[in-house]
Design a protein around this motif. Sequence first.
Motif, PDB file in Angstrom:
ATOM      1  N   MET A 168      21.564   7.883   5.961  1.00  0.00           N
ATOM      2  CA  MET A 168      21.675   9.226   6.824  1.00  0.00           C
ATOM      3  C   MET A 168      22.232  10.510   5.867  1.00  0.00           C
ATOM      4  O   MET A 168      23.407  10.474   5.367  1.00  0.00           O
ATOM      5  N   ILE A 169      21.570  11.401   5.705  1.00  0.00           N
ATOM      6  CA  ILE A 169      21.827  12.581   5.157  1.00  0.00           C
ATOM      7  C   ILE A 169      22.425  13.508   5.912  1.00  0.00           C
ATOM      8  O   ILE A 169      21.538  14.237   7.051  1.00  0.00           O
ATOM      9  N   SER A 170      23.683  13.948   6.310  1.00  0.00           N
ATOM     10  CA  SER A 170      24.227  14.792   7.172  1.00  0.00           C
ATOM     11  C   SER A 170      24.314  16.340   6.699  1.00  0.00           C
ATOM     12  O   SER A 170      24.602  16.982   7.534  1.00  0.00           O
ATOM     13  N   SER A 171      24.367  16.246   5.362  1.00  0.00           N
ATOM     14  CA  SER A 171      24.483  17.855   5.007  1.00  0.00           C
ATOM     15  C   SER A 171      23.918  17.916   3.329  1.00  0.00           C
ATOM     16  O   SER A 171      23.928  16.804   2.519  1.00  0.00           O
ATOM     17  N   LEU A 172      23.538  19.121   2.967  1.00  0.00           N
ATOM     18  CA  LEU A 172      23.203  19.415   1.666  1.00  0.00           C
ATOM     19  C   LEU A 172      23.919  20.600   1.088  1.00  0.00           C
ATOM     20  O   LEU A 172      24.096  21.439   1.699  1.00  0.00           O
TER      21      LEU A 172
END
Length: 208
Positions: A1-5
């Motif tokens: 899961m990518i929650s922010s960049l």
Amino acid sequence: MISSLRGTVSHVGLNSAVLDVNGFGMQILATPQTLATLRTGQEAQVFTAMIVREDSMTLFGFEEADQREVFETLLGVSGVGPRLALAVLAVHTPEAIRVAASSGDDKAFSKVPGIGPKGARRIVLELADKLVPLGTAGAPPKNAWQGQVLTAMMGLGWSEKDATSAIDAATAEAPEVAAAGNVGEILKLTLRRLGQDGARASARSRVS
């Protein structure tokens, strides 16, 4: 899961942007409001929700975590996919969505392209107990159930006039249920009242 960049903005388009994150170009789909905060060549951070399908993985980006939270809540509504949820956030702020859902304002959702009257009513009904204005978290706004129950009754085919009369009569007989503000219980009470009225009307017609 990518929650922010976090990375350097390398491209901003009409409905998407690309962030260079440690040499990887990460594309996000976002609302015009979020895209307006991004500047090519500048560093930026976006909160993200990743939607995985059999043939794709798509990142949706948001300026604030609250926007992502409402986006993910909208995805729990029947018939609402990620692009439609994003369209809702393009038209309304998270707080406006909370207020509309908790007050039964289906017309607010009808303003979103791609959402008709029936879809708007469904969204209000399914979000009623999931989103409340931040200022009243933990407790439904006073009489917020009225619009929600009325919307449900009209969705079941009752006219606004008949539904309103039945709601008023039912809650007058059981004020403690109305005070609790439980939409499901009030709806059951109102439907029971309509059933009783229908039975009385039928009995009178037979007598006459």
